[in-house]
Design an enzyme around this catalytic site. Structure first.
Site, PDB file in Angstrom:
ATOM      1  N   ARG A   1       0.850  -1.184   0.000  1.00  0.00           N
ATOM      2  CA  ARG A   1       0.000   0.000   0.000  1.00  0.00           C
ATOM      3  C   ARG A   1       0.881   1.229   0.000  1.00  0.00           C
ATOM      4  NH1 ARG A   1      -4.519   1.172   4.525  1.00  0.00           N
ATOM      5  NH2 ARG A   1      -2.675   1.605   5.752  1.00  0.00           N
TER       6      ARG A   1
ATOM      7  N   THR B   1      -0.779   7.581  -0.954  1.00  0.00           N
ATOM      8  CA  THR B   1      -2.083   7.511  -1.637  1.00  0.00           C
ATOM      9  C   THR B   1      -2.979   6.424  -1.059  1.00  0.00           C
ATOM     10  OG1 THR B   1      -1.303   5.882  -3.240  1.00  0.00           O
ATOM     11  CG2 THR B   1      -0.945   8.201  -3.795  1.00  0.00           C
TER      12      THR B   1
ATOM     13  N   ASP C   1       4.721  -5.692   9.682  1.00  0.00           N
ATOM     14  CA  ASP C   1       5.845  -5.353  10.568  1.00  0.00           C
ATOM     15  C   ASP C   1       5.828  -6.199  11.836  1.00  0.00           C
ATOM     16  OD1 ASP C   1       6.992  -3.504   8.921  1.00  0.00           O
ATOM     17  OD2 ASP C   1       6.055  -1.770   9.857  1.00  0.00           O
TER      18      ASP C   1
HETATM   19  C1  PRP Z   1      -1.291  -4.246   4.666  1.00  0.00           C
HETATM   20  C2  PRP Z   1      -2.187  -5.431   4.875  1.00  0.00           C
HETATM   21  C3  PRP Z   1      -3.062  -5.407   3.639  1.00  0.00           C
HETATM   22  C4  PRP Z   1      -3.214  -3.938   3.384  1.00  0.00           C
HETATM   23  C5  PRP Z   1      -4.553  -3.513   3.874  1.00  0.00           C
HETATM   24  O1  PRP Z   1      -0.267  -4.566   3.801  1.00  0.00           O
HETATM   25  O2  PRP Z   1      -1.511  -6.641   5.047  1.00  0.00           O
HETATM   26  O3  PRP Z   1      -2.471  -6.058   2.525  1.00  0.00           O
HETATM   27  O4  PRP Z   1      -2.191  -3.270   4.147  1.00  0.00           O
HETATM   28  O5  PRP Z   1      -4.807  -2.201   3.566  1.00  0.00           O
HETATM   29  P1  PRP Z   1      -5.907  -1.768   2.494  1.00  0.00           P
HETATM   30  O6  PRP Z   1      -7.147  -2.559   2.806  1.00  0.00           O
HETATM   31  O7  PRP Z   1      -6.080  -0.306   2.777  1.00  0.00           O
HETATM   32  O8  PRP Z   1      -5.385  -2.027   1.131  1.00  0.00           O
HETATM   33  P2  PRP Z   1       0.935  -3.549   3.464  1.00  0.00           P
HETATM   34  O9  PRP Z   1       0.600  -2.726   2.281  1.00  0.00           O
HETATM   35  O10 PRP Z   1       1.304  -2.801   4.699  1.00  0.00           O
HETATM   36  O11 PRP Z   1       2.089  -4.501   3.002  1.00  0.00           O
HETATM   37  P3  PRP Z   1       2.868  -5.664   3.790  1.00  0.00           P
HETATM   38  O12 PRP Z   1       1.894  -6.790   3.989  1.00  0.00           O
HETATM   39  O13 PRP Z   1       3.976  -5.992   2.860  1.00  0.00           O
HETATM   40  O14 PRP Z   1       3.359  -5.113   5.104  1.00  0.00           O
HETATM   41  N1  URA Z   2      -2.427  -2.478   7.144  1.00  0.00           N
HETATM   42  C1  URA Z   2      -2.051  -2.886   8.379  1.00  0.00           C
HETATM   43  O1  URA Z   2      -1.110  -3.681   8.531  1.00  0.00           O
HETATM   44  N2  URA Z   2      -2.706  -2.401   9.439  1.00  0.00           N
HETATM   45  C2  URA Z   2      -3.743  -1.544   9.322  1.00  0.00           C
HETATM   46  O2  URA Z   2      -4.325  -1.138  10.351  1.00  0.00           O
HETATM   47  C3  URA Z   2      -4.120  -1.126   8.032  1.00  0.00           C
HETATM   48  C4  URA Z   2      -3.439  -1.625   6.961  1.00  0.00           C
END
Ligand code: PRP
Ligand code: URA
Length: 209
Positions: free
Chosen positions: A104, A108, A203
């Protein structure tokens, strides 16, 4: 309109409390997410169709049932979805696993695709898209879109925690998808984080920050 199933089994809710706790360290966080994924897999497979078979027991012939229908596929959204895969595979060990890599954009909040690798017969499988967090819904919607573009039609979404905004976004864009969650939280904050949530799932799973 797809349904929302809240997996409110006491074991799931108990473990989710410790997953949310900021004092829970990486090792325990990872183990708890794995355990809840197994328990949620039990709930999400409740509707699988069965067919009759006969087996010979040492005593007689018994009328029994086995799972019928399509084979299953798990589609974790990288990275955080990986934390739930092993837990689901404990109950569905023969499932194939496809990966959709999305992150994400922090400014944005839009999902950015960086990796897709799916089983060759993915369109013939019943699929479970796996991600601990359904926040804006952008990532889940993008992953489902990737699958639909490849001809997949039987898709469920499994998340630990959802924001109402994310549920609405998936229902608007993919009204055919049923969503399984352990909890629906209150709202998203200005940074797109789920409140109260659990923080950043990726994380906390991988010990990055
Ligand atoms: C987090 C989570 C989802 C997303 C959710 O991933 O694991 O994939 O955010 O947010 P959304 O519903 O607003 O799209 P992140 O983008 O942080 O990546 P990661 O899993 O690599 O940490
Ligand atoms: N992604 C996460 O890991 N945590 C949140 O709360 C939202 C998006």
């Amino acid at each position: 309109m797809g349904k929302v199933f809240i997996c409110d089994h006491p074991l799931i809710q108990h473990k989710l409390t410790f997953i949310r706790d900021e004092n829970t360290k990486t090792k325990d966080f990872r183990e708890l997410v794995d355990e809840v994924a197994t328990l949620m897999a039990y709930e999400i497979t409740r509707s699988l169709p069965l067919e009759h078979v006969q087996v010979k027991t040492p005593v007689t012939t018994a009328d029994c049932r086995v799972i019928a229908g399509r084979k299953l596929g798990l589609i974790p959204i990288l990275r955080a979805g990986l934390g739930m895969v092993e837990g689901v595979l404990k109950l569905i060990p023969a499932a194939k696993v496809g990966h959709v890599g999305l992150y994400r954009d922090p400014d944005t909040l839009q999902p950015v695709e960086y990796y897709v690798k799916l089983p060759t017969d993915v369109q013939e499988r019943e699929l479970i898209v796996i991600d601990p967090m359904l926040a804006t819904g952008g990532s889940a919607n993008a992953a489902i879109e990737v699958l639909k573009k490849r001809g997949c039609s039987q898709i469920k979404l499994m998340c630990l925690i959802a924001a109402p905004e994310g549920i609405k976004a998936v229902q608007n864009e993919h009204p055919d998808i049923d969503i399984y969650v352990a909890a629906v939280d209150d709202h998203l904050n200005d940074h797109g984080y789920i409140v109260p949530g659990l923080g950043d799932a990726g994380d906390r799973l991988f010990g990055t920050k």
